[in-house]
Motif scaffolding. Structure first.
Motif, PDB file in Angstrom:
ATOM      1  N   ASP A 114      49.084  40.527  43.202  1.00  0.00           N
ATOM      2  CA  ASP A 114      48.781  39.271  42.205  1.00  0.00           C
ATOM      3  C   ASP A 114      47.556  39.800  41.587  1.00  0.00           C
ATOM      4  OD1 ASP A 114      48.410  36.412  41.576  1.00  0.00           O
ATOM      5  OD2 ASP A 114      48.211  35.126  42.942  1.00  0.00           O
ATOM      6  N   PHE A 115      47.370  38.824  41.061  1.00  0.00           N
ATOM      7  CA  PHE A 115      46.017  39.341  39.553  1.00  0.00           C
ATOM      8  C   PHE A 115      45.894  37.595  39.912  1.00  0.00           C
ATOM      9  CE2 PHE A 115      48.637  42.207  37.235  1.00  0.00           C
ATOM     10  CZ  PHE A 115      47.981  42.932  37.447  1.00  0.00           C
ATOM     11  N   TYR A 116      44.207  38.263  40.088  1.00  0.00           N
ATOM     12  CA  TYR A 116      43.206  37.042  40.400  1.00  0.00           C
ATOM     13  C   TYR A 116      42.067  37.148  39.128  1.00  0.00           C
ATOM     14  CZ  TYR A 116      44.955  37.966  44.653  1.00  0.00           C
ATOM     15  OH  TYR A 116      45.938  38.201  46.257  1.00  0.00           O
ATOM     16  N   ILE A 117      41.780  36.586  38.771  1.00  0.00           N
ATOM     17  CA  ILE A 117      41.593  35.851  37.571  1.00  0.00           C
ATOM     18  C   ILE A 117      40.381  35.380  37.048  1.00  0.00           C
ATOM     19  CG2 ILE A 117      41.898  35.693  34.361  1.00  0.00           C
ATOM     20  CD1 ILE A 117      45.041  36.539  35.019  1.00  0.00           C
ATOM     21  N   ASP A 118      39.505  35.396  36.955  1.00  0.00           N
ATOM     22  CA  ASP A 118      38.106  34.590  36.653  1.00  0.00           C
ATOM     23  C   ASP A 118      37.898  34.941  35.374  1.00  0.00           C
ATOM     24  OD1 ASP A 118      37.639  32.991  39.280  1.00  0.00           O
ATOM     25  OD2 ASP A 118      37.056  35.409  39.910  1.00  0.00           O
ATOM     26  N   ASP A 119      38.271  33.817  34.384  1.00  0.00           N
ATOM     27  CA  ASP A 119      37.743  34.178  33.407  1.00  0.00           C
ATOM     28  C   ASP A 119      36.441  33.243  32.507  1.00  0.00           C
ATOM     29  OD1 ASP A 119      37.680  35.221  29.690  1.00  0.00           O
ATOM     30  OD2 ASP A 119      39.896  33.797  30.154  1.00  0.00           O
ATOM     31  N   GLY A 120      35.521  33.648  31.756  1.00  0.00           N
ATOM     32  CA  GLY A 120      34.464  32.928  31.909  1.00  0.00           C
ATOM     33  C   GLY A 120      33.031  32.765  32.850  1.00  0.00           C
ATOM     34  N   TYR A 121      33.433  33.037  33.938  1.00  0.00           N
ATOM     35  CA  TYR A 121      32.572  33.952  34.660  1.00  0.00           C
ATOM     36  C   TYR A 121      31.372  34.776  35.095  1.00  0.00           C
ATOM     37  CZ  TYR A 121      35.198  29.646  37.121  1.00  0.00           C
ATOM     38  OH  TYR A 121      35.340  28.785  37.299  1.00  0.00           O
ATOM     39  N   SER A 122      30.469  34.903  35.249  1.00  0.00           N
ATOM     40  CA  SER A 122      29.445  35.199  35.268  1.00  0.00           C
ATOM     41  C   SER A 122      29.469  36.291  36.591  1.00  0.00           C
ATOM     42  CB  SER A 122      27.919  34.875  35.141  1.00  0.00           C
ATOM     43  OG  SER A 122      26.941  36.037  35.334  1.00  0.00           O
ATOM     44  N   GLY A 123      29.563  37.962  36.769  1.00  0.00           N
ATOM     45  CA  GLY A 123      29.385  38.652  37.153  1.00  0.00           C
ATOM     46  C   GLY A 123      28.118  38.764  37.714  1.00  0.00           C
ATOM     47  N   VAL A 124      27.481  37.716  38.423  1.00  0.00           N
ATOM     48  CA  VAL A 124      25.409  38.149  39.012  1.00  0.00           C
ATOM     49  C   VAL A 124      25.961  37.026  40.222  1.00  0.00           C
ATOM     50  CG1 VAL A 124      23.802  36.908  38.830  1.00  0.00           C
ATOM     51  CG2 VAL A 124      24.407  37.614  36.508  1.00  0.00           C
ATOM     52  N   ASN A 125      27.083  36.321  40.470  1.00  0.00           N
ATOM     53  CA  ASN A 125      27.411  35.610  41.334  1.00  0.00           C
ATOM     54  C   ASN A 125      28.645  36.349  41.889  1.00  0.00           C
ATOM     55  OD1 ASN A 125      28.707  32.869  40.916  1.00  0.00           O
ATOM     56  ND2 ASN A 125      27.337  32.377  40.095  1.00  0.00           N
ATOM     57  N   PHE A 126      29.445  35.458  43.098  1.00  0.00           N
ATOM     58  CA  PHE A 126      30.473  36.003  43.278  1.00  0.00           C
ATOM     59  C   PHE A 126      31.252  34.425  44.314  1.00  0.00           C
ATOM     60  CE2 PHE A 126      28.685  40.142  43.712  1.00  0.00           C
ATOM     61  CZ  PHE A 126      29.851  40.596  43.510  1.00  0.00           C
ATOM     62  N   ASP A 127      30.379  33.128  43.144  1.00  0.00           N
ATOM     63  CA  ASP A 127      30.478  32.120  44.174  1.00  0.00           C
ATOM     64  C   ASP A 127      31.794  31.573  42.845  1.00  0.00           C
ATOM     65  OD1 ASP A 127      28.842  31.655  45.631  1.00  0.00           O
ATOM     66  OD2 ASP A 127      27.844  30.985  45.062  1.00  0.00           O
ATOM     67  N   ARG A 128      32.702  32.357  42.385  1.00  0.00           N
ATOM     68  CA  ARG A 128      33.711  32.216  42.093  1.00  0.00           C
ATOM     69  C   ARG A 128      35.490  32.114  42.056  1.00  0.00           C
ATOM     70  NH1 ARG A 128      33.645  38.243  40.299  1.00  0.00           N
ATOM     71  NH2 ARG A 128      31.049  38.378  40.601  1.00  0.00           N
ATOM     72  N   PRO A 129      36.059  31.244  41.902  1.00  0.00           N
ATOM     73  CA  PRO A 129      37.565  30.841  42.130  1.00  0.00           C
ATOM     74  C   PRO A 129      38.027  31.781  42.850  1.00  0.00           C
ATOM     75  CG  PRO A 129      36.879  29.325  40.310  1.00  0.00           C
ATOM     76  CD  PRO A 129      35.795  30.747  40.299  1.00  0.00           C
ATOM     77  N   ASP A 130      38.643  32.712  42.091  1.00  0.00           N
ATOM     78  CA  ASP A 130      39.889  33.694  42.060  1.00  0.00           C
ATOM     79  C   ASP A 130      39.160  34.761  42.865  1.00  0.00           C
ATOM     80  OD1 ASP A 130      42.083  32.620  41.539  1.00  0.00           O
ATOM     81  OD2 ASP A 130      42.926  33.436  40.327  1.00  0.00           O
ATOM     82  N   PHE A 131      37.838  35.044  42.535  1.00  0.00           N
ATOM     83  CA  PHE A 131      37.427  36.287  43.507  1.00  0.00           C
ATOM     84  C   PHE A 131      37.833  35.652  45.328  1.00  0.00           C
ATOM     85  CE2 PHE A 131      34.060  38.366  45.527  1.00  0.00           C
ATOM     86  CZ  PHE A 131      34.258  39.859  45.938  1.00  0.00           C
ATOM     87  N   GLN A 132      37.185  34.385  45.659  1.00  0.00           N
ATOM     88  CA  GLN A 132      37.075  33.896  46.731  1.00  0.00           C
ATOM     89  C   GLN A 132      38.545  33.568  47.480  1.00  0.00           C
ATOM     90  OE1 GLN A 132      34.337  33.122  48.666  1.00  0.00           O
ATOM     91  NE2 GLN A 132      33.361  33.380  46.783  1.00  0.00           N
ATOM     92  N   ARG A 133      39.231  34.060  46.232  1.00  0.00           N
ATOM     93  CA  ARG A 133      40.777  33.179  46.632  1.00  0.00           C
ATOM     94  C   ARG A 133      41.264  34.302  47.054  1.00  0.00           C
ATOM     95  NH1 ARG A 133      46.592  34.078  43.941  1.00  0.00           N
ATOM     96  NH2 ARG A 133      45.400  34.422  42.379  1.00  0.00           N
ATOM     97  N   MET A 134      40.984  35.820  46.613  1.00  0.00           N
ATOM     98  CA  MET A 134      41.120  37.487  47.080  1.00  0.00           C
ATOM     99  C   MET A 134      40.817  37.422  48.160  1.00  0.00           C
ATOM    100  SD  MET A 134      40.474  41.252  44.478  1.00  0.00           S
ATOM    101  CE  MET A 134      38.818  40.279  44.669  1.00  0.00           C
ATOM    102  N   LEU A 135      39.563  37.258  48.334  1.00  0.00           N
ATOM    103  CA  LEU A 135      38.977  37.214  49.684  1.00  0.00           C
ATOM    104  C   LEU A 135      39.399  36.627  51.243  1.00  0.00           C
ATOM    105  CD1 LEU A 135      35.324  37.125  49.129  1.00  0.00           C
ATOM    106  CD2 LEU A 135      36.305  39.209  49.597  1.00  0.00           C
ATOM    107  N   GLN A 136      40.348  35.963  50.385  1.00  0.00           N
ATOM    108  CA  GLN A 136      41.049  34.431  51.526  1.00  0.00           C
ATOM    109  C   GLN A 136      42.328  35.753  51.442  1.00  0.00           C
ATOM    110  OE1 GLN A 136      40.325  31.934  53.781  1.00  0.00           O
ATOM    111  NE2 GLN A 136      42.053  32.760  54.903  1.00  0.00           N
TER     112      GLN A 136
END
Length: 175
Positions: free
Chosen positions: A57-79
């Motif tokens: 899969d590709f996990y895409i957080d378009d429009g999200y800062s890299g400063v924090n990790f509360d990004r929807p697809d990053f969290q989905r990837m961790l899960q």
């Protein structure tokens, strides 16, 4: 999952991130664009020479800062990592994973190894499977620190620019 020749097959998640600031910079400079499409193509091209890695899969957080990790697809990837759906994460470069020096280090040096996840940052020539101690504990933290500093400098420049505009009476609100 092991194949007949005992080489490990990796189930990969491609992580793509683009903040509004990255998009603005890419449009104003002649550098190669960091657009989501370009990141995806770059990862797919790289993986053509890596038959042991299969993209799940590709996990895409378009429009999200890299400063924090509360990004929807990053969290989905961790899960998906915790659910053992993927055991490899690949990014175009380290700054796509994040721009927070401490948090990036936490994931690359601690969490991913603990969970048995292979991490690849293509442009930074980093692959946790082949990395030595110098790559992991010296080179990567320095690159991550530079990404963090870059983000802080841009933020400071934007605030300074907006302050100067306010001081001369120009409108700085949303359109």
């Amino acid at each position: 999952m092991l194949s007949n020749n005992l080489s490990k097959t990796y189930l990969c998640g491609g992580y793509l991130r683009l903040s509004k600031e990255d998009d603005d910079i890419a449009k104003s400079e002649t550098l190669q664009s960091n657009s989501i499409e370009n990141q995806k193509e770059y990862i797919e091209d790289y993986l053509q020479s890596k038959p042991e890695i299969r993209v799940v899969d590709f996990y895409i957080d378009d429009g999200y800062s890299g400063v924090n990790f509360d990004r929807p697809d990053f969290q989905r990837m961790l899960q998906d990592i915790k659910d053992k759906k993927i055991n490899c994460v690949i990014v175009k470069d380290l700054s796509r994973l994040g721009r927070n020096y401490i948090e990036v280090g936490k994931y690359i040096e601690r969490l991913f190894p603990f969970l048995g996840v292979r991490f690849i940052a293509i442009n930074d020539n980093y692959d946790s499977e082949t990395a030595n101690i110098t790559d992991t504990h010296l080179v990567l933290p320095v690159k991550s620190f530079v990404n963090d500093t870059y983000c802080r400098q841009n933020s400071q420049k934007v605030r300074s620019h907006l302050s100067a505009k306010r001081n001369i009476g120009e409108y700085v609100g949303n359109y």
